[in-house]
Write an enzyme that holds these catalytic residues in place. Structure first.
Site, short mmCIF file in Angstrom:
data_model
loop_
_atom_site.label_atom_id
_atom_site.label_comp_id
_atom_site.label_asym_id
_atom_site.label_seq_id
_atom_site.Cartn_x
_atom_site.Cartn_y
_atom_site.Cartn_z
N LYS A 223 0.85 -1.20 0.00
CA LYS A 223 0.00 0.00 0.00
C LYS A 223 0.88 1.24 0.00
O LYS A 223 1.92 1.28 0.66
CB LYS A 223 -0.90 0.01 1.24
CG LYS A 223 -1.75 1.27 1.40
CD LYS A 223 -2.52 1.23 2.72
CE LYS A 223 -3.28 2.52 2.95
NZ LYS A 223 -4.00 2.52 4.23
N GLU A 272 -7.97 11.97 13.79
CA GLU A 272 -7.05 10.88 14.12
C GLU A 272 -6.01 11.24 15.16
O GLU A 272 -5.11 12.03 14.92
CB GLU A 272 -6.34 10.41 12.84
CG GLU A 272 -5.49 9.17 13.05
CD GLU A 272 -5.05 8.54 11.74
OE1 GLU A 272 -4.31 7.56 11.79
OE2 GLU A 272 -5.45 9.03 10.67
N GLU A 316 -7.08 -2.84 4.61
CA GLU A 316 -6.29 -1.63 4.89
C GLU A 316 -6.29 -1.32 6.39
O GLU A 316 -5.27 -0.97 6.97
CB GLU A 316 -6.87 -0.44 4.12
CG GLU A 316 -6.50 -0.38 2.65
CD GLU A 316 -6.85 0.96 2.05
OE1 GLU A 316 -6.47 2.00 2.63
OE2 GLU A 316 -7.52 0.98 1.01
N GLU A 451 -12.43 10.29 -3.65
CA GLU A 451 -12.25 10.16 -2.21
C GLU A 451 -11.48 11.36 -1.65
O GLU A 451 -11.85 11.92 -0.61
CB GLU A 451 -11.50 8.88 -1.86
CG GLU A 451 -11.30 8.69 -0.36
CD GLU A 451 -10.57 7.41 -0.01
OE1 GLU A 451 -9.82 7.40 0.98
OE2 GLU A 451 -10.76 6.40 -0.72
#
Length: 466
Positions: A223, A272, A316, A451
């Site tokens: 990734k 986050e 993910e 996105e």
């Protein structure tokens, strides 16, 4: 407003002057006072004239804790690419050595605190975009408002050199009184009007996504997170105070931050947390996998359930969980985390979310934990080092502090860092917004483009755009 006894600072000032002369070096004197309620936005706003470019703001939605700093009593910065976390910590410890700290309270975030962060990748070629920020940059404020557990405190930090005398403290007393008496002033400004937006190289970015996705089919990389920039131009100077107030009202579920440096302003509302340390307790957040919010409760529920069952996003998310668990295990004796993710719903987006709790030695280094965790697979990729190298190679954007650790550490080693996503850099009449997405082997560039467009929304709305 609580009246601060001037005699306290005068007496402590005499001691600080004597100590600085005796040790022949600068000495920090820090004192904490409990105050009546002060609105943190008013406190931040009141510093615009005197402390513009030297302010920070931090709000933790989980604990409802707020830190607001005005002025700079000490700056810690470095452009070293290696061992930067260690060097910052060593300079912080040296600065605190022999300091005179008068703090009778037992809450975190009081007394000397350094606020700031680290760039995403110190080896990335620099551009003028982030010229006002060093790769490692922290400010120890002159005056700091802390609101914790519903209580309000004011910290005053003064650096006294061997050449100073008591007049330094007379100036501080006068300055502090002026600051506290200016909190009720009206700081309304005419809102800057958005003239136009410019996507920076969108076709090139999509091509990079396709190229990276193709390479992931055969290589060792699993990734890579690629980010892009949206540039906004306004008719007049953007006032960060108004943007902060908008974020405060619109993004209550997020960490809200402002970090000014030399006239530029890095600002955002991130969902986050990277890591928090409180005594021997450590808290982190696994946040990866996202989908939009629904227009109705039923649609929102349906979208959330589809995310909870989407294999690409679950894989993910699993990468992030495993990496954060492994990073914390190096310092923690015990790790507690749920078996499966839940949903974190913020205004525009819902994410897969797994909280992590660890128990470590009380003297474990918060900055060492930050170093081990940055960047998580949600912001860099997997494997970590290879992913960062790939980003450095293919990404046109100079990320600077975007997607990097930003937060604070107090003099007792407690503190908190968030991952500075959903963010923008204000520069006079212009602003850059940043957004990224995780690219895997079966990624579609158009879907990833959409996105990132969704992730621009919180900051775009706060700035008055659509």
């Amino acid at each position: 407003m609580v009246t601060i006894q001037e005699t306290e600072l005068k007496e402590r000032g005499i001691l600080a002057v004597r100590t600085a002369k005796k040790l022949r070096k600068p000495i920090l004197i820090s004192e904490v006072h409990k105050m009546d309620t002060i609105d943190p936005l008013s406190f931040f706003n009141s510093g615009r004239e005197r402390y513009f470019g030297e302010r920070f703001y931090w709000k933790d939605p989980l604990e409802e804790a707020v830190l607001v700093g005005l002025g700079i009593s000490k700056q810690i910065q470095s452009d070293q690419a290696t061992d930067r976390f260690f060097h910052v910590e060593e300079e912080w410890k040296n600065f605190l050595k022999d300091s005179l700290i008068f703090n009778p309270f037992h809450e975190n975030g009081l007394g000397p605190v350094m606020f700031g962060g680290f760039s995403f990748d110190p080896l990335k070629a620099k551009t003028t975009l982030w010229s006002k920020y060093a790769d490692s940059l922290f400010h120890i404020p002159k005056y700091m408002l802390t609101i914790v557990k519903g209580q309000t405190f004011l910290t005053t930090n003064i650096v006294c050199t061997p050449n100073d005398d008591f007049t330094l403290f007379e100036k501080v007393i006068k300055e502090r009184m002026q600051l506290l008496s200016s909190l009720e002033q009206d700081f309304n400004h005419n809102r800057a009007k958005l003239l136009h937006t410019k996507e920076i190289a969108p076709l090139q970015w999509k091509q990079s996504v396709d190229d990276v996705a193709k390479g992931l089919k055969t290589g060792s990389l699993k990734k890579v997170v690629l980010a892009r920039e949206l540039r906004l131009v306004f008719d007049k100077q953007i006032h960060s105070e108004m943007i902060l107030e908008n974020l405060y009202n619109q993004q209550r579920e997020s960490f809200i931050f402002v970090f000014e440096s030399n006239g530029d302003c890095f600002i955002g509302a991130t969902p986050e947390r990277l890591v928090k340390k409180q005594g021997n307790s450590v808290f982190s957040t696994c946040l990866a996998g996202s989908i939009k919010r629904g227009e109705t409760a039923a649609e929102d529920e349906s979208l959330g359930q589809s995310l909870l069952n989407d294999q690409k996003n679950l894989i993910e998310h699993g990468f992030v969980v495993e990496m954060i668990k492994a990073a914390l295990e190096e310092s923690c004796e015990e790790i507690i985390l749920p078996d499966k993710p839940q949903l974190m719903k913020i205004r525009d987006i819902q994410h897969l979310y797994t909280p992590v709790i660890g128990k470590c030695q009380k003297d474990a280094s918060l900055l060492l934990l930050v170093e081990r965790l940055h960047p998580t697979p949600a912001l860099g990729g997997l494997p970590k080092q290879e992913a960062v190298e790939k980003i450095r190679e293919v990404e046109e954007l100079d990320r600077g502090f975007y997607a990097a650790p930003l937060g604070w550490v107090d003099y007792q080693g407690n503190g908190e860092f968030a991952v500075s996503i959903r963010s923008g850099l204000i520069q006079g009449k212009e602003a850059s917004l940043f957004a990224g997405c995780g690219v895997v082997a079966d990624s579609d560039s158009e879907s990833e483009y959409l996105e990132t467009s969704l992730k621009f929304t919180p900051m775009l709305r706060a700035l008055g755009g659509n």
